[in-house]
Design a protein around this motif. Sequence first.
Motif, mmCIF file in Angstrom:
data_model
loop_
_atom_site.group_PDB
_atom_site.id
_atom_site.type_symbol
_atom_site.label_atom_id
_atom_site.label_comp_id
_atom_site.label_asym_id
_atom_site.label_seq_id
_atom_site.Cartn_x
_atom_site.Cartn_y
_atom_site.Cartn_z
ATOM 1 N N LEU A 87 52.322 33.891 29.519
ATOM 2 C CA LEU A 87 52.331 35.835 29.821
ATOM 3 C C LEU A 87 51.489 36.736 28.934
ATOM 4 C CD1 LEU A 87 54.271 38.506 30.744
ATOM 5 C CD2 LEU A 87 56.122 37.481 28.717
ATOM 6 N N MET A 88 51.261 36.308 27.806
ATOM 7 C CA MET A 88 50.129 36.853 26.870
ATOM 8 C C MET A 88 48.910 37.517 27.641
ATOM 9 S SD MET A 88 51.218 35.320 23.081
ATOM 10 C CE MET A 88 49.331 36.659 21.902
ATOM 11 N N THR A 89 48.279 36.809 27.978
ATOM 12 C CA THR A 89 47.276 36.279 29.007
ATOM 13 C C THR A 89 47.285 37.792 30.962
ATOM 14 O OG1 THR A 89 47.557 34.124 30.609
ATOM 15 C CG2 THR A 89 46.408 34.194 28.782
ATOM 16 N N ARG A 90 48.474 37.884 30.834
ATOM 17 C CA ARG A 90 48.591 39.279 32.304
ATOM 18 C C ARG A 90 49.272 39.832 31.885
ATOM 19 N NH1 ARG A 90 46.951 37.568 36.892
ATOM 20 N NH2 ARG A 90 49.002 38.143 38.109
ATOM 21 N N ASP A 172 39.367 31.237 34.171
ATOM 22 C CA ASP A 172 38.486 31.978 35.119
ATOM 23 C C ASP A 172 40.241 32.206 36.833
ATOM 24 O OD1 ASP A 172 37.691 33.778 37.554
ATOM 25 O OD2 ASP A 172 36.027 32.730 37.381
ATOM 26 N N ARG A 173 41.090 33.251 36.489
ATOM 27 C CA ARG A 173 42.126 32.756 37.608
ATOM 28 C C ARG A 173 41.789 33.090 39.064
ATOM 29 N NH1 ARG A 173 46.392 33.884 35.420
ATOM 30 N NH2 ARG A 173 47.315 33.841 37.672
ATOM 31 N N LEU A 175 39.844 31.077 40.207
ATOM 32 C CA LEU A 175 40.295 29.708 40.689
ATOM 33 C C LEU A 175 41.564 29.649 41.533
ATOM 34 C CD1 LEU A 175 38.730 27.709 37.881
ATOM 35 C CD2 LEU A 175 37.377 27.942 40.059
ATOM 36 N N LEU A 176 42.046 30.307 40.825
ATOM 37 C CA LEU A 176 43.703 29.860 41.456
ATOM 38 C C LEU A 176 43.448 30.430 42.996
ATOM 39 C CD1 LEU A 176 46.112 30.354 38.929
ATOM 40 C CD2 LEU A 176 45.781 28.176 40.026
ATOM 41 N N LEU A 177 43.056 31.554 42.609
ATOM 42 C CA LEU A 177 43.283 32.808 44.146
ATOM 43 C C LEU A 177 42.352 31.899 44.729
ATOM 44 C CD1 LEU A 177 42.018 36.407 42.536
ATOM 45 C CD2 LEU A 177 44.645 35.155 43.788
ATOM 46 N N ALA A 178 40.752 30.814 45.171
ATOM 47 C CA ALA A 178 40.808 30.407 45.721
ATOM 48 C C ALA A 178 41.074 29.249 46.262
ATOM 49 C CB ALA A 178 39.162 29.754 44.921
ATOM 50 N N ALA A 179 42.027 28.539 45.418
ATOM 51 C CA ALA A 179 42.726 27.081 46.156
ATOM 52 C C ALA A 179 43.727 27.879 47.012
ATOM 53 C CB ALA A 179 43.554 26.324 44.733
ATOM 54 N N ARG A 180 44.769 29.075 46.351
ATOM 55 C CA ARG A 180 45.376 29.466 47.531
ATOM 56 C C ARG A 180 44.559 29.788 48.698
ATOM 57 N NH1 ARG A 180 49.689 33.115 44.207
ATOM 58 N NH2 ARG A 180 50.437 33.453 46.505
ATOM 59 N N TRP A 195 46.555 23.615 34.985
ATOM 60 C CA TRP A 195 47.020 22.737 34.359
ATOM 61 C C TRP A 195 45.560 21.825 33.648
ATOM 62 C CZ3 TRP A 195 50.324 21.519 30.914
ATOM 63 C CH2 TRP A 195 50.937 20.744 30.439
ATOM 64 N N PRO A 196 44.736 21.114 35.034
ATOM 65 C CA PRO A 196 43.745 20.579 33.862
ATOM 66 C C PRO A 196 42.585 21.280 33.072
ATOM 67 C CG PRO A 196 43.680 20.365 36.280
ATOM 68 C CD PRO A 196 45.005 20.996 35.624
ATOM 69 N N LEU A 197 42.671 22.581 33.572
ATOM 70 C CA LEU A 197 41.499 23.622 32.254
ATOM 71 C C LEU A 197 42.571 23.835 31.008
ATOM 72 C CD1 LEU A 197 40.465 26.013 35.707
ATOM 73 C CD2 LEU A 197 39.150 24.033 33.855
ATOM 74 N N SER A 198 44.151 24.279 30.972
ATOM 75 C CA SER A 198 44.594 24.259 30.191
ATOM 76 C C SER A 198 44.530 23.425 28.685
ATOM 77 C CB SER A 198 45.804 25.647 30.547
ATOM 78 O OG SER A 198 46.859 24.321 30.739
ATOM 79 N N ARG A 199 44.415 22.389 29.769
ATOM 80 C CA ARG A 199 44.792 20.211 29.195
ATOM 81 C C ARG A 199 44.703 20.833 27.550
ATOM 82 N NH1 ARG A 199 42.346 15.077 30.913
ATOM 83 N NH2 ARG A 199 40.387 16.439 29.679
#
Length: 288
Positions: A87-90, A172-173, A175-180, A195-199
């Motif tokens: 939430l802090m990042t959003r 980099d968000r 990446l999520l948009l690209a996956a979707r 999740w892997p990037l936040s490991r």
Amino acid sequence: MPGPARRRTPSPQWLLLVPAFALITVILLVPLGQSLVRSAGSPDWTIQHYQTLFTDGVTLRVLARTAMTAAMVTVIAFLLGYPYAYLMTRVGPRLRGVLLVIVLIPFWTSVMARNFAWIIILQRNGPVHSFLEQFGLDIVLYGTVGGVTIAMSQVLLPFMVLPLFSALSGIDRRLLLAARGLGSHPLRAFWKVYWPLSRGGVVAGLILVFTLSLGFYVTPALLGSPQQSLVAQLLGQRTTQLLDFAGASALGMLVLVVTLVLVAWANRLGGTISAIGVVAATRTKDQP
């Protein structure tokens, strides 16, 4: 032919580190060496004190209870800290600053005031007991491992949130948009990309909270009971009441070894982002 090797003289910049090395030696290495010698050399060189740790039923129960409590605190801190850091990042910079202040409140609160506040909240006829009574549950958390776990989770939550925020804010968000955009389900995109990037932050937070939980003393002493003491209370009892310095030193060395193994394991799981590195990044990162 190459000329004679030039004699290198130590750089004067290294002299600036001498006071730091001397201070670390005096306040850390010397007491640590004394504890190691006392655990294995009192009165003669023996490993009896270490063998006693694994044959004494009381010590084993305390160690198991401490490990279980630390694991529960770590799980609770992760379940609360990951969504909070996300939430802090959003949110915007102003609301992010408010959220950061809220999570840092345990750092700015006196240890005694914080624990006595929990005593009032968790005792019989307190807010928590009165709330549970409305559902027919006569549960008093004061003096139990459950109450200690709740209080420790609140104290250690910043140690989970700050490494997670440091790791999540660097993802980099797009990446999520690209996956979707390629047809991935949002949950699958989160699991496979985010999740892997936040490991690294996850591992750092888990290790920090777990290792700090192993050495908690004041909160279990005030909110728990002597029949359900943790390893820090057992160390205090052996040194101040039983005067068993050799046994206490062996127990302390065992906890230290477990901590070092966990940190090494965290570095291996975290890859290039080690537990210490994430914390350093958290402290140096510009906060809103």
